[in-house]
Design a protein around this motif. Structure first.
Motif, PDB file in Angstrom:
ATOM      1  N   VAL A 160     -22.796  40.128 -44.181  1.00  0.00           N
ATOM      2  CA  VAL A 160     -22.937  39.712 -45.519  1.00  0.00           C
ATOM      3  C   VAL A 160     -24.624  40.087 -45.856  1.00  0.00           C
ATOM      4  CG1 VAL A 160     -23.400  37.737 -46.970  1.00  0.00           C
ATOM      5  CG2 VAL A 160     -21.332  37.761 -45.615  1.00  0.00           C
ATOM      6  N   THR A 179     -17.792  31.828 -42.290  1.00  0.00           N
ATOM      7  CA  THR A 179     -17.853  32.497 -43.551  1.00  0.00           C
ATOM      8  C   THR A 179     -18.224  31.172 -44.649  1.00  0.00           C
ATOM      9  OG1 THR A 179     -16.519  34.378 -43.103  1.00  0.00           O
ATOM     10  CG2 THR A 179     -16.829  34.052 -45.322  1.00  0.00           C
ATOM     11  N   TYR A 205     -25.389  34.916 -49.524  1.00  0.00           N
ATOM     12  CA  TYR A 205     -24.747  35.473 -50.772  1.00  0.00           C
ATOM     13  C   TYR A 205     -23.369  34.981 -50.620  1.00  0.00           C
ATOM     14  CZ  TYR A 205     -24.018  39.170 -54.481  1.00  0.00           C
ATOM     15  OH  TYR A 205     -23.945  39.512 -55.567  1.00  0.00           O
ATOM     16  N   VAL A 211     -19.422  34.271 -50.736  1.00  0.00           N
ATOM     17  CA  VAL A 211     -18.158  34.984 -50.444  1.00  0.00           C
ATOM     18  C   VAL A 211     -17.117  34.319 -50.882  1.00  0.00           C
ATOM     19  CG1 VAL A 211     -16.783  36.112 -48.542  1.00  0.00           C
ATOM     20  CG2 VAL A 211     -19.210  36.174 -48.454  1.00  0.00           C
TER      21      VAL A 211
END
Length: 405
Positions: free
Chosen positions: A52, A106, A115, A117
């Motif tokens: 990421v 995640t 960022y 996801v």
């Protein structure tokens, strides 16, 4: 969206070239695949952060539009060219841990802080068959990515089938609250669902068992194994959790120290705004053209003497898009005129942004000591405008309290 062709699966250099040509102006999302980074890859701590971070840096360097990321494929094979099996572990064990931890990592705040996801799709439901250059099938279940074995082997469910089913079931509608510090070799991620039901997941990177006493604020709790089976049931304000590489989950009933923001007593005719991402589908909303003091009160019942940690699900305390606030948590049922603590100096965002425009997040307000059981008043006061337009803007979704000492 496959990795680079230079032999390094985490080198997505093609993506930077794509963005540099302006392709980001013609899409709504950036999709990519994430697989095993190397034979020493560690999905619990490193892989998804590296991947990421790379994608985020490419977007920043090229000045491309900041669309969300979606991972359209992830997985780990138990056969083929590059599966890695740690000493003393079976390949299905490792595959199960790898894929479930990929989901958990995640969703965690540190990754989402790099960022956003917004989607994660596993590859694949049943075993994937490779073919040679002439299109000839090379064997049953080649690479063995699937949740289930090849149809010719009876669609047998692999360990990761129940592992992933358990993760998705437990985290459905859950909001990430915090990562609890345990030790350098372990992880503890905590989520809150409706009515303050906690879901915590713990694992280590070692083979030896260790035990942690996890604080909860519910009268009942269960410890679950990686496949969802029950390891133990508990009552009280701490739960002993014994774990190693295979993660353990803690789930609780409704929290006894939990209040919805929209149910707070207020000093004005409050406005509650509907939002399906929020607890109970709404939150207390302040949006005024000029600063006017607004007071909010919630009475909770402290069950015994001790130290209690307080978490507020609300607008970010140090974001210029919102008003700062002040708060207190003391014995009693009515405001005593005492001092308040500023969110700008003491509050710390621990959770992942959610709600309307991702404006809300779980925030740690501090530890508060009580010498005896009884009623306690949680107070929030907002009287300051945000700097960008002199409006007073604040949102309050819920408050969660748990005994920590």
């Amino acid at each position: 969206p496959t990795p680079g062709t230079d032999g390094n699966p985490v080198d997505y250099c093609w993506f930077e070239d794509l963005l540099a040509e302006g392709c980001g102006n013609y899409v709504d999302y950036y999709a990519f695949h994430t697989y095993v980074a190397s034979e020493v890859s560690d999905p619990a701590f490193d892989d998804i952060r590296k991947q990421v971070s790379l994608m985020a840096n490419y977007i920043k360097r090229t000045g491309a539009p900041q669309h969300p990321l979606i991972i359209t494929e992830f997985g780990h094979p138990i056969d083929g060219d590059y599966p890695f099996t740690p000493y003393g572990q079976t390949t299905e064990d490792y595959q199960n841990r790898f894929n479930t931890k990929k989901v958990l990592r995640t969703l965690a705040a540190d990754i989402q802080g790099i960022y956003p996801v917004v989607r994660l799709d596993m590859f694949c439901l049943q075993d994937y068959h490779l073919t040679d250059a002439q299109g000839n099938w090379t064997g049953v279940g080649t690479w063995k990515f699937g949740l289930m074995e090849d149809p010719s082997l009876g669609f047998t469910k692999r360990e990761q089938f129940n592992g992933l089913k358990n993760v998705y079931s437990l985290l459905d509608d859950a909001v990430f609250m915090q990562e609890r510090e345990i030790n350098s070799n372990s992880k503890c991620l905590e989520y809150l669902k409706e009515n303050g039901q906690k879901v915590a997941v713990l694992w280590s990177d070692g083979l030896e068992n260790q035990t942690v006493n996890l604080p909860v604020t519910a009268s009942s709790a269960q410890v679950l194994n990686i496949d969802g089976s029950v390891s133990g049931s508990y009552s009280g304000y701490t739960v002993p959790v014994t774990f190693s590489r295979d993660q353990k989950y803690v789930t609780t009933g409704n929290a006894s120290l939990w209040k919805e923001g929209e149910l707070a007593s207020t000093s004005w005719s409050k406005t509650n705004t509907s939002n399906s991402d929020c607890y109970n589908n709404s939150y207390l909303d302040i949006d005024l053209s000029s600063p006017t003091p607004r007071w909010m009160y919630q009475v909770l019942s402290i069950p015994e003497a001790g130290t209690y940690a307080v978490y507020l699900a609300g607008t970010h305390p140090n974001d210029p898009s919102f008003s700062p606030y002040k708060y207190a948590f003391r014995p009693g049922t009515s405001w005593d005129g005492g001092s308040l603590t500023s969110s700008q100096t003491s509050a710390r965002v621990t959770g992942m942004s959610y709600g309307p425009n991702d404006d809300l997040a779980w925030t740690y307000l501090g530890d508060f000591n009580f010498s005896q059981s009884g009623s306690a008043l949680f107070t929030v006061m907002v009287d300051t405008a945000r700097g960008i337009d002199n409006r007073m803007v604040f949102g309050y979704d819920a408050v969660y309290v748990e005994r920590v000492h």
